[in-house]
Design an enzyme around this catalytic site. Structure first.
Site, PDB file in Angstrom:
ATOM      1  N   HIS A  23       0.822  -1.211   0.000  1.00 38.69           N
ATOM      2  CA  HIS A  23       0.000   0.000   0.000  1.00 38.69           C
ATOM      3  C   HIS A  23       0.863   1.270   0.000  1.00 38.69           C
ATOM      4  O   HIS A  23       0.385   2.344  -0.326  1.00 38.69           O
ATOM      5  CB  HIS A  23      -0.902  -0.016   1.232  1.00 38.69           C
ATOM      6  CG  HIS A  23      -2.306   0.464   1.008  1.00 38.69           C
ATOM      7  ND1 HIS A  23      -2.920   0.525  -0.224  1.00 38.69           N
ATOM      8  CD2 HIS A  23      -3.238   0.917   1.893  1.00 38.69           C
ATOM      9  CE1 HIS A  23      -4.161   0.985  -0.091  1.00 38.69           C
ATOM     10  NE2 HIS A  23      -4.367   1.238   1.183  1.00 38.69           N
ATOM     11  N   ASN A  71      -6.864   6.583   3.504  1.00 44.35           N
ATOM     12  CA  ASN A  71      -8.246   6.948   3.170  1.00 44.35           C
ATOM     13  C   ASN A  71      -8.621   8.360   3.634  1.00 44.35           C
ATOM     14  O   ASN A  71      -9.753   8.774   3.474  1.00 44.35           O
ATOM     15  CB  ASN A  71      -9.230   5.910   3.718  1.00 44.35           C
ATOM     16  CG  ASN A  71      -9.171   5.788   5.218  1.00 44.35           C
ATOM     17  OD1 ASN A  71      -8.328   6.403   5.861  1.00 44.35           O
ATOM     18  ND2 ASN A  71     -10.058   4.986   5.787  1.00 44.35           N
ATOM     19  N   ASP A  96      -0.775   2.768  -5.244  1.00 43.55           N
ATOM     20  CA  ASP A  96      -0.790   1.335  -5.538  1.00 43.55           C
ATOM     21  C   ASP A  96      -2.092   0.987  -6.259  1.00 43.55           C
ATOM     22  O   ASP A  96      -3.076   1.710  -6.145  1.00 43.55           O
ATOM     23  CB  ASP A  96      -0.683   0.523  -4.246  1.00 43.55           C
ATOM     24  CG  ASP A  96      -1.847   0.790  -3.291  1.00 43.55           C
ATOM     25  OD1 ASP A  96      -2.019   1.950  -2.865  1.00 43.55           O
ATOM     26  OD2 ASP A  96      -2.599  -0.148  -2.984  1.00 43.55           O
ATOM     27  N   ASN A 117      -9.386   3.985  -1.988  1.00 45.95           N
ATOM     28  CA  ASN A 117      -9.928   4.955  -1.019  1.00 45.95           C
ATOM     29  C   ASN A 117      -9.152   6.264  -0.983  1.00 45.95           C
ATOM     30  O   ASN A 117      -9.728   7.325  -0.747  1.00 45.95           O
ATOM     31  CB  ASN A 117      -9.991   4.339   0.377  1.00 45.95           C
ATOM     32  CG  ASN A 117     -11.014   3.230   0.466  1.00 45.95           C
ATOM     33  OD1 ASN A 117     -11.991   3.205  -0.279  1.00 45.95           O
ATOM     34  ND2 ASN A 117     -10.794   2.289   1.370  1.00 45.95           N
TER      35      ASN A 117
END
Length: 191
Positions: A23, A71, A96, A117
């Site tokens: 991530h 997010n 990513d 997100n």
């Protein structure tokens, strides 16, 4: 200080436990760019971000990492655009992507969040989905329902050489966008 020619923002999650996860590939690309440009990423006073800037040919590239969680990236990105007095067209968000094969790059001038997100929060905060983004494939080798664990785990030993090459190509794509154009970078690095 002069307005930079490009603001490249890599998304990730703050803290050492996330540093080497899939991530955080956006953070990793920004760190590689900072090293290449001789830029130092420092916390910005009053902003939830680390940032720096460095020269490349006749351009100045600003680099940043929001220190919010993925997010919640939108407010930090909006604040960074204000801080650097940048139009959204000269922003590049590096993220990513689960839907691309490991190491595959996809550079686009705009688009949907694709279920990401971080991109969704940025589009909401900026009130537009029309901002350039560079997606880096992290693969999708996870069982149904295990997506969160997968993105928050490190790349496998087999994926390491592929992702190292992808980081290098991602850096080159950012530099090409800064010195030439988004279209030229897309033509050279997509795929």
């Amino acid at each position: 200080m002069a307005t930079p020619d490009l603001l490249a923002i890599g998304l990730g999650n703050p803290g050492p436990s996330y540093a080497n996860t899939r991530h955080n590939i956006g953070f990793q690309v920004v760190e590689a760019l900072a090293e290449r440009l001789g830029a130092t990423l420092r916390p910005l006073s009053g902003l939830d971000a680390r940032a720096g800037r460095g020269p490349h040919k006749d351009q100045v590239i600003a680099l940043a990492q929001p220190l919010t969680y993925m997010n919640r990236s939108g407010q930090a990105v909006a604040a960074l655009l204000d801080h650097f007095e940048m139009p959204v067209e000269r922003l590049l968000v590096i993220v990513d992507d689960l839907h691309l094969d490991t190491g595959q790059l996809r550079l686009r001038p705009s688009g949907s969040s694709g279920g990401h997100n971080g991109l969704a929060d940025i589009a909401k905060a900026l009130d537009t989905k029309h901002f350039p983004r560079l997606r880096i494939g992290i693969g999708k080798d996870y069982a149904h329902g295990e997506q969160a664990d997968y993105v928050l785990s490190p790349f496998s030993a087999q994926q390491q050489p592929v992702i190292e090459e992808a980081r290098l190509r991602a850096c080159n794509a950012v530099l090409r966008m800064a010195t030439d154009s988004l279209d030229a970078a897309m033509n050279r690095y997509n795929g």
